[in-house]
Design an enzyme around this catalytic site. Structure first.
Site, PDB file in Angstrom:
ATOM      1  CG  ASN A 245      -0.210   0.202   2.509  1.00 35.27           C
ATOM      2  OD1 ASN A 245       0.892  -0.287   2.726  1.00 35.27           O
ATOM      3  ND2 ASN A 245      -0.815   0.973   3.394  1.00 35.27           N
TER       4      ASN A 245
ATOM      5  CB  CYS B 207       2.144   4.421   4.255  1.00 36.42           C
ATOM      6  SG  CYS B 207       1.304   5.994   3.992  1.00 36.42           S
TER       7      CYS B 207
ATOM      8  CD  GLU C 268       0.562   1.297   6.303  1.00 33.93           C
ATOM      9  OE1 GLU C 268      -0.458   1.900   6.639  1.00 33.93           O
ATOM     10  OE2 GLU C 268       1.302   1.689   5.387  1.00 33.93           O
TER      11      GLU C 268
END
Length: 344
Positions: A284, A286, A288
């Site tokens: 995704n 970011c 994470e």
């Protein structure tokens, strides 16, 4: 303004998520969810923004993270994935893609009788699409672009953000393989290569056994490429660079621009519980949550300061019992978000 206070927001979200329950249990869970929200449970932004808001914005989602289907090396699929991504971003979801499935700049495209401008130029299309879609909604669109460290255009990818204003709707990450890390450690040369079709092998009279011409690697798409009995794909060697040199370029770009990120892709797949049915190549926006093609996930966090009793004193302590209860109730809330979206 629909929600006058923060508690109005809690009421709306708790109501929407409790309504997924069986009718006789809804009021019970509405009260439990409301209690958890008032005591430190923080659903992610898409849940807070969109749960229970169907009357006002029915085309939105409570999912934060998605990864595109694999972008295959054809104009039809590249533009099709742009279309899907635009609708995904419009719904409020962030999205990740791998772009090293596209042939390198300067490679010949037989169907068009021309030479391709390469993956980075197609990323520019996704970048502008995201910039345009995000300007119409409630938040800026978020994208992740990942790229294999063995692709012939990897240097261009690593340096992309040095160009002013380029790919500003993207976070970027290099997919780092164990093979590359070993080459860096051993100060070995590193081959940059891209898969071969049967026609390319014949037209260029390549010897599949010659390791200077062809290297065999794992590849995420079929695409009519030459493969062997071990499931490895024949890749034409475009150039060879010192592995340590490529490592230094990645490190200096990360130091100067905080980009690109660093995804240990083999480790991600080794530790994935669904390894037998998934090949993860992107995350995704970011980073994470590594996800498979068309994977998605929701997010939630817990405000730990809400469980500290008598803070800033010698008697300060953490309320573990309350923390456990909030997490337990919150987990059920997030399960209900999955139900709302009809995800497997």
């Amino acid at each position: 303004v629909i929600d006058e206070t923060m508690d109005d927001t809690y009421q709306r979200v708790a109501r929407a998520l409790a309504d997924v329950e069986e009718s006789e249990k809804r009021e019970l869970w509405h009260e439990r969810f409301l209690w958890a929200l008032r005591n430190g449970a923080i659903p992610a932004g898409r849940i807070i923004s969109n749960a229970g808001a169907q009357a006002h914005k029915p085309a939105t989602s409570t999912i934060n993270c998605t990864v595109s289907g694999t972008v295959t090396d054809s104009m039809d699929d590249i533009l099709g994935k742009v279309h899907e991504a635009g609708l995904t971003l419009k719904a409020g979801c962030g999205i990740g893609y791998e772009f090293s499935t596209l042939r390198p700049r300067g490679a010949y495209v037989s169907g068009a009788g021309a030479y391709t401008s390469g993956p980075l130029s197609f990323m520019d299309i996704y970048d502008r699409m995201c910039f345009t879609v995000s300007s119409a909604g409630g938040r800026r669109g978020a994208q992740m672009g990942t790229f294999d460290v063995g692709h012939p255009d990897v240097m261009e990818f690593v340096r992309a953000k040095r160009e002013d204003g380029r790919l500003r709707q993207f976070n970027l990450s290099v997919l780092i393989t164990d093979e590359f890390m070993q080459a860096v450690s051993d100060d070995q040369p590193w081959k940059l290569a891209f898969p071969l079709t049967v026609r390319e092998v014949e037209d260029e009279k390549l010897d599949l056994e010659d390791s200077d011409q062809v290297v065999w690697r794992e590849w995420p798409t079929d695409g009519g490429y030459v493969t062997n009995d071990d499931g490895l794909t024949a890749c034409k060697v475009y150039k060879t660079v010192p592995a340590a040199r490529l490592w230094d370029v990645i490190m200096s770009s990360t130091y100067d621009f905080a980009e690109p990120g660093f995804v240990l892709v083999d480790r991600v797949n080794d530790l994935n519980n669904n390894w037998f049915c998934e090949n993860i190549r992107a995350t995704n926006p970011c980073g994470e949550q590594p996800l498979p093609p068309y994977g998605s996930c929701l997010l939630g966090s817990v405000n730990l300061t809400r469980f500290v009793e008598q803070p800033f004193t010698d008697d300060a302590k953490f309320d573990w019992d309350k923390f456990r209860e909030v997490v337990q109730v919150f987990t059920r809330m997030l399960d209900n978000v999955v139900e709302i979206n009809g995800l497997p």
